[in-house]
Design an enzyme around this catalytic site. Structure first.
Site, short mmCIF file in Angstrom:
data_model
loop_
_atom_site.label_atom_id
_atom_site.label_comp_id
_atom_site.label_asym_id
_atom_site.label_seq_id
_atom_site.Cartn_x
_atom_site.Cartn_y
_atom_site.Cartn_z
N LYS A 1 0.83 -1.21 0.00
CA LYS A 1 0.00 0.00 0.00
C LYS A 1 0.86 1.26 0.00
O LYS A 1 0.60 2.22 -0.74
CB LYS A 1 -0.93 0.00 1.21
N CYS B 1 -3.32 10.45 1.67
CA CYS B 1 -2.58 9.27 1.19
C CYS B 1 -1.24 9.66 0.57
O CYS B 1 -0.18 9.39 1.15
CB CYS B 1 -3.42 8.50 0.18
#
Length: 407
Positions: free
Chosen positions: A201, A255
C-alpha cells in the site's frame, strides 16, 4: 456481525458498502456528534453515490454507536498521521483501537486493520500490545491487514471495483476475510503476508507521489528557462512508453502526501528518491506564491484584496481539505502577500474555514481582478467564460482563455 471502528472517509463507506451487501454491520466512532448525525439519517461528507449507498445500508440494517461491540470480526479504519519530526507513522489511534477491541472481543476474534500503516507497524506496535494484554495471537486474537484502496471523489465505484490485498498470518484467516470483502468487491483480492500487504500500500502511493514530483520539477525547470512545460509534456507523451503527469500546486489528501513519509522515516538514507519527491511536492505551494508575485508585478497589480484563490479542497469535486495545497498557500502567504486580504471560494466548502471566504461564484469573481485556479471543480470548468477580462493563473491546466498564465 462486523464492527467497523472509525467512521471517517474510509471507514464509513466501507461499513455502508458491507451493510448494503447483506453483512450485519455496526459502525463505531468516538465522535458523538458524528454518530448522532448518522443515526439521524444524514451522511457526514459529500461523495457521489454516498446518499444512495447510505439508504441501501440503512435498509440492510446498519447501526451506528460510540461503543465497541462484542463480536468476532473488527475492522479498524482510524487515522494514521506521521510525526512531523521523525517522519515515522503515528500509531496512537490504531493502538488505542486495538486496546479497546481487546476489552470486548470474543476468543478467536479477527482484528482487521484497514488504516494505511508503515511496513512492520503490526510487528513493532500492534503485536506487543496484544501480547502485553495477555492475548495469544492466533488463538485469542488474529491480526489481518487489509489496506484501503479508494480515493475521495470516486469512493463508491472504487470500493466496488478496485483490487484488494489481504495480509494475514494464517492463510485460513486470510481467506475468511477475503470472503468478507468479496461480498461487495468485484476486483481481484490477493491474500499474502502482513508485511507484504503493509509495504504494498505504501509503495503504491509513493509511486504516484514520485510521478507527480517529476512533473512538478519539470514545471520549475521550464519556468526557469521560459519554456512551455505543458507543450513539452504533451509532445513527450506521444512516445508510446512515456506518460508524464500534469504539474499542479502541490499534493494533498491523506494518502499521497502522507504515506511516502513512512518510508523516509523508517528507512533513512535508503529512501532517497522518495525524500526528494516529497520535498519537491511540498515546495509547490511556495512556487505558486512566487508565480503570483511575478504575475502581479508583470501586470502592475498592487491591491491584494483583488486577488482570489479558487478552491479549498485538495482535489476536484470533493469537500476534503486534508493537506490542501490552498491551505498551505494561505499559511505561507505572508511571505509575498497578505493572507487576510485575498478572497477565497470553494463551492464544496459550505462553512467559513478561512478569512474572506465567499460562498457564491459570481460574488467571488466580481470582487477580484486576479484569480488563481487551484482546484479543477466541474463548476469552474463550466464557467470559464466568466473569467474573461481577468488575470488568470491556472495551476491545473484547465483554462483555455487567451493570456492565461500557467505554472
Amino acid at each position: 456481525m462486523i464492527n467497523v471502528i472509525g467512521l471517517g472517509y474510509i471507514g464509513l463507506p466501507t461499513a455502508l458498502m458491507m451493510a448494503a451487501h447483506g453483512v450485519e454491520v455496526i459502525g463505531t466512532d468516538y465522535n458523538k456528534e458524528l454518530v448522532n448525525t448518522l443515526n439521524a439519517g444524514k451522511t457526514t461528507f459529500k461523495e457521489e453515490g454516498m446518499d444512495r449507498l447510505f439508504d441501501q445500508a440503512v435498509d440492510g440494517g446498519i447501526k451506528f454507536s460510540t461503543e465497541y461491540q462484542v463480536t468476532d470480526i473488527y475492522i479498524i479504519s482510524v487515522p494514521t498521521p506521521y510525526d512531523e519530526f521523525s517522519k515515522k507513522v503515528d500509531t496512537k489511534y490504531v493502538k488505542a483501537a486495538v486496546k479497546s477491541v481487546m476489552e470486548v472481543c470474543t476468543k478467536g476474534a479477527i482484528v482487521v486493520i484497514e488504516s494505511t500503516i508503515a511496513p512492520g507497524t503490526i510487528d513493532k506496535h500492534v503485536r506487543p500490545i496484544v501480547e502485553a494484554n495477555g492475548f495469544t495471537i492466533g488463538e485469542d486474537l488474529n491480526l489481518v491487514h487489509a489496506p484501503e484502496r479508494i480515493i475521495p471523489g470516486n469512493m463508491v465505484y472504487e470500493l466496488l471495483n478496485n483490487n484488494r490485498t489481504i495480509g494475514a498470518d494464517d492463510i485460513v484467516i486470510g481467506e475468511k476475510i477475503k470472503e468478507l470483502y468479496g461480498s461487495f468487491c468485484q476486483g481481484e483480492i490477493v491474500v499474502t503476508d502482513i508485511r507484504t500487504a503493509e509495504m504494498t500500500k505504501v509503495v503504491e502511493n509513493t509511486f504516484r507521489d514520485i510521478n507527480i514530483a517529476y512533473a512538478n520539477e519539470l514545471a520549475k525547470i521550464c519556468r526557469s528557462d521560459d519554456m512551455d512545460v505543458y507543450e513539452i509534456i504533451k509532445i513527450a507523451n506521444m512516445h508510446p512508453r512515456v506518460n508524464i503527469l500534469t504539474p499542479g500546486p502541490g499534493v494533498g489528501g491523506h494518502c499521497i502526501s502522507v504515506d511516502p513519509w513512512f518510508l523516509v522515516g523508517d528507512y533513512p538514507g535508503l529512501a532517497n528518491i522518495v525524500l526528494a519527491a516529497r520535498k519537491i511536492n511540498d515546495s509547490m505551494p511556495e512556487f505558486v506564491l512566487e508565480r503570483m508575485h511575478e504575475i502581479m508585478k508583470d501586470t502592475g497589480m498592487t491591491d491584494v484584496s483583488r486577488v482570489g484563490l479558487y478552491g479549498l479542497a485538495y482535489k476536484e469535486n470533493v469537500d476534503d481539505m486534508r493537506e490542501s495545497p490552498t491551505l498551505q498557500i494561505l499559511n505561507s502567504m505572508d511571505k509575498h502577500l497578505s493572507g487576510n486580504l485575498v478572497k477565497v471560494y470553494d463551492p464544496y466548502i459550505k462553512k467559513d474555514v478561512v478569512p474572506n471566504q465567499l460562498h457564491d461564484l459570481d460574488d467571488f469573481l466580481n470582487s477580484i481582478d486576479f484569480v488563481v485556479l487551484l482546484v479543477g471543480h466541474n463548476e469552474i470548468k463550466e464557467s470559464m467564460y466568466k473569467l474573461k477580462g481577468k488575470v488568470v493563473l491556472d495551476t491545473r491546466h484547465i483554462c483555455e482563455l487567451e493570456g492565461t498564465y500557467g505554472l
